[in-house]
Design a protein around this motif. Structure first.
Motif, PDB file in Angstrom:
ATOM      1  N   ASN A  49       0.791  -1.242   0.000  1.00 58.67           N
ATOM      2  CA  ASN A  49       0.000   0.000   0.000  1.00 58.67           C
ATOM      3  C   ASN A  49       0.817   1.283   0.000  1.00 58.67           C
ATOM      4  OD1 ASN A  49      -2.623  -1.122  -0.037  1.00 58.67           O
ATOM      5  ND2 ASN A  49      -2.450  -1.614   2.127  1.00 58.67           N
ATOM      6  N   ILE A  50       2.149   1.197  -0.130  1.00 56.38           N
ATOM      7  CA  ILE A  50       2.959   2.413  -0.190  1.00 56.38           C
ATOM      8  C   ILE A  50       3.436   2.665  -1.614  1.00 56.38           C
ATOM      9  CG2 ILE A  50       5.032   3.560   0.689  1.00 56.38           C
ATOM     10  CD1 ILE A  50       4.712   1.988   3.269  1.00 56.38           C
ATOM     11  N   GLY A  51       3.604   1.616  -2.364  1.00 57.93           N
ATOM     12  CA  GLY A  51       4.041   1.733  -3.746  1.00 57.93           C
ATOM     13  C   GLY A  51       4.514   0.389  -4.242  1.00 57.93           C
ATOM     14  N   PHE A  52       4.780   0.325  -5.535  1.00 68.29           N
ATOM     15  CA  PHE A  52       5.355  -0.901  -6.079  1.00 68.29           C
ATOM     16  C   PHE A  52       6.668  -1.202  -5.365  1.00 68.29           C
ATOM     17  CE2 PHE A  52       8.411  -2.813  -9.044  1.00 68.29           C
ATOM     18  CZ  PHE A  52       7.769  -4.020  -9.293  1.00 68.29           C
ATOM     19  N   LEU A  53       7.456  -0.151  -5.141  1.00 67.58           N
ATOM     20  CA  LEU A  53       8.701  -0.252  -4.386  1.00 67.58           C
ATOM     21  C   LEU A  53       8.806   0.992  -3.524  1.00 67.58           C
ATOM     22  CD1 LEU A  53      11.039  -2.317  -4.285  1.00 67.58           C
ATOM     23  CD2 LEU A  53      12.316  -0.775  -5.798  1.00 67.58           C
ATOM     24  N   SER A  54       9.208   0.814  -2.279  1.00 71.36           N
ATOM     25  CA  SER A  54       9.335   1.957  -1.366  1.00 71.36           C
ATOM     26  C   SER A  54      10.575   1.796  -0.506  1.00 71.36           C
ATOM     27  CB  SER A  54       8.091   2.099  -0.481  1.00 71.36           C
ATOM     28  OG  SER A  54       7.874   0.929   0.280  1.00 71.36           O
ATOM     29  N   ALA A  55      11.049   2.916   0.036  1.00 74.74           N
ATOM     30  CA  ALA A  55      12.226   2.905   0.902  1.00 74.74           C
ATOM     31  C   ALA A  55      12.066   4.000   1.945  1.00 74.74           C
ATOM     32  CB  ALA A  55      13.506   3.127   0.095  1.00 74.74           C
ATOM     33  N   GLY A  56      12.782   3.838   3.054  1.00 76.09           N
ATOM     34  CA  GLY A  56      12.690   4.853   4.093  1.00 76.09           C
ATOM     35  C   GLY A  56      13.571   4.537   5.279  1.00 76.09           C
ATOM     36  N   LEU A  68       8.655   4.307  14.417  1.00 73.79           N
ATOM     37  CA  LEU A  68       8.046   5.218  13.451  1.00 73.79           C
ATOM     38  C   LEU A  68       8.935   5.270  12.215  1.00 73.79           C
ATOM     39  CD1 LEU A  68       5.982   7.373  12.586  1.00 73.79           C
ATOM     40  CD2 LEU A  68       7.392   9.061  13.803  1.00 73.79           C
ATOM     41  N   SER A  69       8.348   4.948  11.064  1.00 70.80           N
ATOM     42  CA  SER A  69       9.090   4.946   9.803  1.00 70.80           C
ATOM     43  C   SER A  69       8.568   6.039   8.889  1.00 70.80           C
ATOM     44  CB  SER A  69       8.955   3.592   9.096  1.00 70.80           C
ATOM     45  OG  SER A  69       9.404   2.539   9.913  1.00 70.80           O
ATOM     46  N   PHE A  70       9.485   6.691   8.180  1.00 78.33           N
ATOM     47  CA  PHE A  70       9.148   7.662   7.147  1.00 78.33           C
ATOM     48  C   PHE A  70       9.549   7.031   5.819  1.00 78.33           C
ATOM     49  CE2 PHE A  70      10.090   9.995  11.024  1.00 78.33           C
ATOM     50  CZ  PHE A  70       8.978  10.812  11.140  1.00 78.33           C
ATOM     51  N   MET A  71       8.564   6.827   4.947  1.00 76.25           N
ATOM     52  CA  MET A  71       8.836   6.087   3.728  1.00 76.25           C
ATOM     53  C   MET A  71       8.310   6.826   2.497  1.00 76.25           C
ATOM     54  SD  MET A  71       8.246   2.138   4.923  1.00 76.25           S
ATOM     55  CE  MET A  71       9.205   1.544   3.526  1.00 76.25           C
ATOM     56  N   TYR A  72       9.002   6.593   1.398  1.00 72.75           N
ATOM     57  CA  TYR A  72       8.576   7.113   0.102  1.00 72.75           C
ATOM     58  C   TYR A  72       8.397   5.929  -0.842  1.00 72.75           C
ATOM     59  CZ  TYR A  72       8.990   8.776  -4.666  1.00 72.75           C
ATOM     60  OH  TYR A  72       8.767   8.992  -5.995  1.00 72.75           O
ATOM     61  N   GLY A  73       7.249   5.887  -1.508  1.00 74.27           N
ATOM     62  CA  GLY A  73       6.979   4.822  -2.464  1.00 74.27           C
ATOM     63  C   GLY A  73       6.533   5.384  -3.792  1.00 74.27           C
ATOM     64  N   ASN A  74       6.726   4.580  -4.825  1.00 77.59           N
ATOM     65  CA  ASN A  74       6.386   5.017  -6.176  1.00 77.59           C
ATOM     66  C   ASN A  74       5.764   3.869  -6.950  1.00 77.59           C
ATOM     67  OD1 ASN A  74       7.200   5.311  -9.222  1.00 77.59           O
ATOM     68  ND2 ASN A  74       7.231   7.374  -8.369  1.00 77.59           N
ATOM     69  N   THR A  75       4.718   4.190  -7.675  1.00 78.32           N
ATOM     70  CA  THR A  75       4.117   3.257  -8.618  1.00 78.32           C
ATOM     71  C   THR A  75       4.117   3.948  -9.961  1.00 78.32           C
ATOM     72  OG1 THR A  75       2.715   2.320  -6.886  1.00 78.32           O
ATOM     73  CG2 THR A  75       2.069   1.896  -9.162  1.00 78.32           C
ATOM     74  N   SER A  76       4.857   3.413 -10.904  1.00 78.27           N
ATOM     75  CA  SER A  76       5.089   4.120 -12.162  1.00 78.27           C
ATOM     76  C   SER A  76       3.893   4.096 -13.098  1.00 78.27           C
ATOM     77  CB  SER A  76       6.315   3.542 -12.880  1.00 78.27           C
ATOM     78  OG  SER A  76       6.130   2.165 -13.120  1.00 78.27           O
ATOM     79  N   SER A  77       2.983   3.161 -12.895  1.00 78.38           N
ATOM     80  CA  SER A  77       1.803   3.115 -13.753  1.00 78.38           C
ATOM     81  C   SER A  77       0.575   2.942 -12.884  1.00 78.38           C
ATOM     82  CB  SER A  77       1.916   1.948 -14.740  1.00 78.38           C
ATOM     83  OG  SER A  77       0.763   1.877 -15.550  1.00 78.38           O
ATOM     84  N   HIS A  78      -0.260   3.974 -12.830  1.00 79.46           N
ATOM     85  CA  HIS A  78      -1.453   3.948 -11.996  1.00 79.46           C
ATOM     86  C   HIS A  78      -2.581   4.616 -12.787  1.00 79.46           C
ATOM     87  CE1 HIS A  78      -3.799   3.816  -8.328  1.00 79.46           C
ATOM     88  NE2 HIS A  78      -4.161   5.066  -8.549  1.00 79.46           N
ATOM     89  N   SER A  79      -3.499   3.808 -13.293  1.00 80.99           N
ATOM     90  CA  SER A  79      -4.570   4.257 -14.187  1.00 80.99           C
ATOM     91  C   SER A  79      -3.963   5.102 -15.308  1.00 80.99           C
ATOM     92  CB  SER A  79      -5.664   4.998 -13.397  1.00 80.99           C
ATOM     93  OG  SER A  79      -5.181   6.207 -12.876  1.00 80.99           O
TER      94      SER A  79
END
Length: 199
Positions: A49-56, A68-79
């Motif tokens: 639920n954060i992205g296809f791939l995420s890191a933090g 407590l984690s701070f994370m960034y995620g990305n999904t390159s194709s979403h609709s």
């Protein structure tokens, strides 16, 4: 997407006192360890639920209980969007510890607060949407439960590593499951997998 993840991990490594250790004396290293802004670990995660791939990075706020984690995620194709960026504030509670030889097994539960960012995410839906028909899609609460398998490492740079698996859902999935017959309870769950590196 992968470049963003790589940059995140690079920045995390620069904050690691162990990585910086070659440039500092032991006294200076001990001083750096006490700084509140230095994270305790870095993680990379697939799905969840954060992205296809995420890191933090994570901070162990209450030892053996709350992280407590701070994370960034990305999904390159979403609709029809080119990219969906998600910033997550992930709250993880460690429920209990079980020791098995050199491995520590920890069941967890938590709640992630996810902020989505793309051209079609809205905190307040535009007027052309019917009132009460759509769920806002800018901020989501994502409960989860899972398991961590931790193993210590005899290295100066990395004190330990873990593998974790989490089963989670999102607030809008839960809402649709409760108020409609179309979405079933078994349809709303997903699996996230990750690795954590401890400094």
């Amino acid at each position: 997407m992968y470049r963003s993840i790589l940059y995140t991990l690079l920045i995390v490594s620069l904050f690691s006192t162990k990585v910086l250790g070659s440039n500092f004396s032991k006294t200076e290293q001990d001083s750096l360890k006490r700084k509140w802004y230095i994270p305790h670990d870095a993680k990379i995660q697939y799905a969840g639920n954060i992205g296809f791939l995420s890191a933090g990075v994570s901070y162990h706020i209450v030892k053996d209980l709350y992280r407590l984690s701070f994370m960034y995620g990305n999904t390159s194709s979403h609709s029809d969007a080119k990219s969906l960026n998600t910033f997550a504030f992930k709250n993880t509670f460690l429920l209990k510890k079980f020791q098995f030889e050199d491995f520590t097994i920890i069941p967890t539960a938590g709640l992630s607060i996810n902020l989505g960012s793309t051209h079609n995410t809205f905190r307040r839906l535009p007027d052309y949407f019917p009132d009460g028909y759509y769920f806002q899609n800018k901020i989501h609460f994502a409960p989860f439960f899972g398991t961590i398998i931790y193993h210590p490492l005899p290295y100066k740079g990395i004190k330990g590593i873990d593998f974790y698996a989490e089963i989670g859902t999102m607030d809008n999935y839960l809402l649709e499951c409760i108020r409609t017959d179309y979405v079933k309870l078994g349809d709303i769950w997903n699996l996230g997998l990750g690795f954590t590196f401890y400094f």
